[in-house]
Design an enzyme around this catalytic site. Structure first.
Site, PDB file in Angstrom:
ATOM      1  N   ASP A  16     -39.486  54.947  10.435  1.00  0.00           N
ATOM      2  CA  ASP A  16     -39.522  53.692   9.672  1.00  0.00           C
ATOM      3  C   ASP A  16     -38.133  53.460   9.063  1.00  0.00           C
ATOM      4  O   ASP A  16     -37.675  54.248   8.228  1.00  0.00           O
ATOM      5  CB  ASP A  16     -40.586  53.851   8.581  1.00  0.00           C
ATOM      6  N   ILE A  17     -37.502  52.387   9.459  1.00  0.00           N
ATOM      7  CA  ILE A  17     -36.123  52.131   9.020  1.00  0.00           C
ATOM      8  C   ILE A  17     -36.027  51.926   7.500  1.00  0.00           C
ATOM      9  O   ILE A  17     -34.982  52.190   6.907  1.00  0.00           O
ATOM     10  CB  ILE A  17     -35.524  50.927   9.787  1.00  0.00           C
ATOM     11  N   VAL A  39     -40.541  44.389  11.777  1.00  0.00           N
ATOM     12  CA  VAL A  39     -39.614  45.125  10.922  1.00  0.00           C
ATOM     13  C   VAL A  39     -39.164  44.260   9.741  1.00  0.00           C
ATOM     14  O   VAL A  39     -38.933  44.762   8.629  1.00  0.00           O
ATOM     15  CB  VAL A  39     -38.429  45.665  11.758  1.00  0.00           C
ATOM     16  N   ASP A  40     -39.074  42.956   9.960  1.00  0.00           N
ATOM     17  CA  ASP A  40     -38.706  42.010   8.901  1.00  0.00           C
ATOM     18  C   ASP A  40     -39.697  42.120   7.726  1.00  0.00           C
ATOM     19  O   ASP A  40     -39.301  42.265   6.556  1.00  0.00           O
ATOM     20  CB  ASP A  40     -38.750  40.609   9.533  1.00  0.00           C
ATOM     21  N   THR A 129     -36.753  43.309  20.601  1.00  0.00           N
ATOM     22  CA  THR A 129     -37.647  43.938  21.597  1.00  0.00           C
ATOM     23  C   THR A 129     -39.114  43.944  21.170  1.00  0.00           C
ATOM     24  O   THR A 129     -39.960  44.480  21.883  1.00  0.00           O
ATOM     25  CB  THR A 129     -37.221  45.390  21.913  1.00  0.00           C
ATOM     26  N   GLY A 130     -39.406  43.344  20.010  1.00  0.00           N
ATOM     27  CA  GLY A 130     -40.795  43.240  19.564  1.00  0.00           C
ATOM     28  C   GLY A 130     -41.332  41.866  19.943  1.00  0.00           C
ATOM     29  O   GLY A 130     -41.401  41.512  21.124  1.00  0.00           O
TER      30      GLY A 130
HETATM   31  P1  ADP Z   1     -38.043  40.870  16.968  1.00  0.00           P
HETATM   32  O1  ADP Z   1     -38.701  39.630  16.410  1.00  0.00           O
HETATM   33  O2  ADP Z   1     -36.525  40.837  16.820  1.00  0.00           O
HETATM   34  O3  ADP Z   1     -38.505  41.208  18.329  1.00  0.00           O
HETATM   35  P2  ADP Z   1     -39.838  42.806  15.713  1.00  0.00           P
HETATM   36  O4  ADP Z   1     -39.882  43.137  14.270  1.00  0.00           O
HETATM   37  O5  ADP Z   1     -41.005  42.109  16.319  1.00  0.00           O
HETATM   38  O6  ADP Z   1     -38.462  42.000  15.933  1.00  0.00           O
HETATM   39  O7  ADP Z   1     -39.588  44.125  16.547  1.00  0.00           O
HETATM   40  C1  ADP Z   1     -38.352  44.780  16.676  1.00  0.00           C
HETATM   41  C2  ADP Z   1     -38.589  46.268  16.748  1.00  0.00           C
HETATM   42  O8  ADP Z   1     -38.769  46.772  15.421  1.00  0.00           O
HETATM   43  C3  ADP Z   1     -39.821  46.684  17.534  1.00  0.00           C
HETATM   44  O9  ADP Z   1     -39.470  47.762  18.375  1.00  0.00           O
HETATM   45  C4  ADP Z   1     -40.781  47.164  16.447  1.00  0.00           C
HETATM   46  O10 ADP Z   1     -41.635  48.195  16.922  1.00  0.00           O
HETATM   47  C5  ADP Z   1     -39.805  47.723  15.448  1.00  0.00           C
HETATM   48  N1  ADP Z   1     -40.298  47.944  14.077  1.00  0.00           N
HETATM   49  C6  ADP Z   1     -41.354  47.389  13.433  1.00  0.00           C
HETATM   50  N2  ADP Z   1     -41.453  47.891  12.176  1.00  0.00           N
HETATM   51  C7  ADP Z   1     -40.427  48.778  12.031  1.00  0.00           C
HETATM   52  C8  ADP Z   1     -39.982  49.651  10.975  1.00  0.00           C
HETATM   53  N3  ADP Z   1     -40.611  49.696   9.796  1.00  0.00           N
HETATM   54  N4  ADP Z   1     -38.893  50.441  11.201  1.00  0.00           N
HETATM   55  C9  ADP Z   1     -38.236  50.404  12.380  1.00  0.00           C
HETATM   56  N5  ADP Z   1     -38.593  49.602  13.407  1.00  0.00           N
HETATM   57  C10 ADP Z   1     -39.669  48.805  13.238  1.00  0.00           C
END
Ligand code: ADP
Length: 182
Positions: A16-17, A39-40, A129-130
């Site tokens: 988790d970032i 992640v946002d 990539t999400g």
């Molecule tokens: P985007 O809209 O740019 O595709 P997303 O948030 O949908 O962004 O996904 C981008 C990546 O972040 C995905 O691989 C997702 O699994 C990952 N992600 C989601 N939550 C977290 C987190 N808490 N920490 C790190 N990576 C995350």
């Protein structure tokens, strides 16, 4: 488990970032800078309400039409362990023409802004990539190429933080195949 690239300049981790104790974490934001899912959403929740206020102010003063793809914007990290959040907007795969260039800009511009701000360590999620649908392997090659060039210019350490073990493994395989893993 951890993997490094280029004599330790890049750490690759799974997790988790929002937990990372680095100078800056990068947010895969959306144009509005008003928060979203993925992640946002995790970053907004962990940073607390002050992040939302800071993003609203930034939008009013600097980006009234929203943050364009590939551009970066800086806020504090507030309740996060990281001191700063660098917000960037990755391309939506299905809707964007110059997507590889724009995805590269996210990484290049975030590294440059982190260096300008005096950061020594910056962490990235797997931008686009999400929900934005960028094929993981294509994005991984762009990340490797872009960081290779950016780290030749800027003296920073980078953490690539993959949320799932599967993404971590997929990236590790690509890095090893390309001969960039230590
Ligand atoms: P985007 O809209 O740019 O595709 P997303 O948030 O949908 O962004 O996904 C981008 C990546 O972040 C995905 O691989 C997702 O699994 C990952 N992600 C989601 N939550 C977290 C987190 N808490 N920490 C790190 N990576 C995350």
């Amino acid at each position: 488990m951890s993997l490094t690239l280029w004599a330790g300049r890049v750490d690759v981790v799974s997790g988790d970032i929002t937990r990372l104790d680095v100078d800056a974490i990068v947010n895969a934001a959306n144009h509005s800078l008003m928060g979203g899912g993925g992640v946002d959403g995790a970053i907004y929740r962990a940073a607390g309400p002050a992040l939302k206020r800071a993003c609203r102010a930034l939008r009013e003063t600097h980006w009234p039409d929203g943050l364009p793809d590939g551009e970066v914007a800086l806020t504090e990290g507030f309740e996060l362990p990281a001191r700063y959040v660098i917000h960037t907007v990755g391309p939506v795969y299905a809707k964007t023409r110059d997507k590889s260039h724009l995805l590269a800009n996210c990484y290049r511009n975030a590294v440059a802004l982190a260096a300008e701000t005096g950061c020594r360590r910056i962490a990235f999620p797997a931008i686009s990539t999400g929900v934005y649908g960028y094929p993981f392997d294509d994005a991984a090659h762009i990340v490797i190429d872009t960081l290779h060039d950016a780290l030749a210019i800027h003296d920073l350490r980078v953490t690539l933080c993959f949320f799932s073990e599967r993404d971590y493994q997929a990236f590790a395989e690509i890095a090893m195949r390309r001969g960039v893993a230590d």
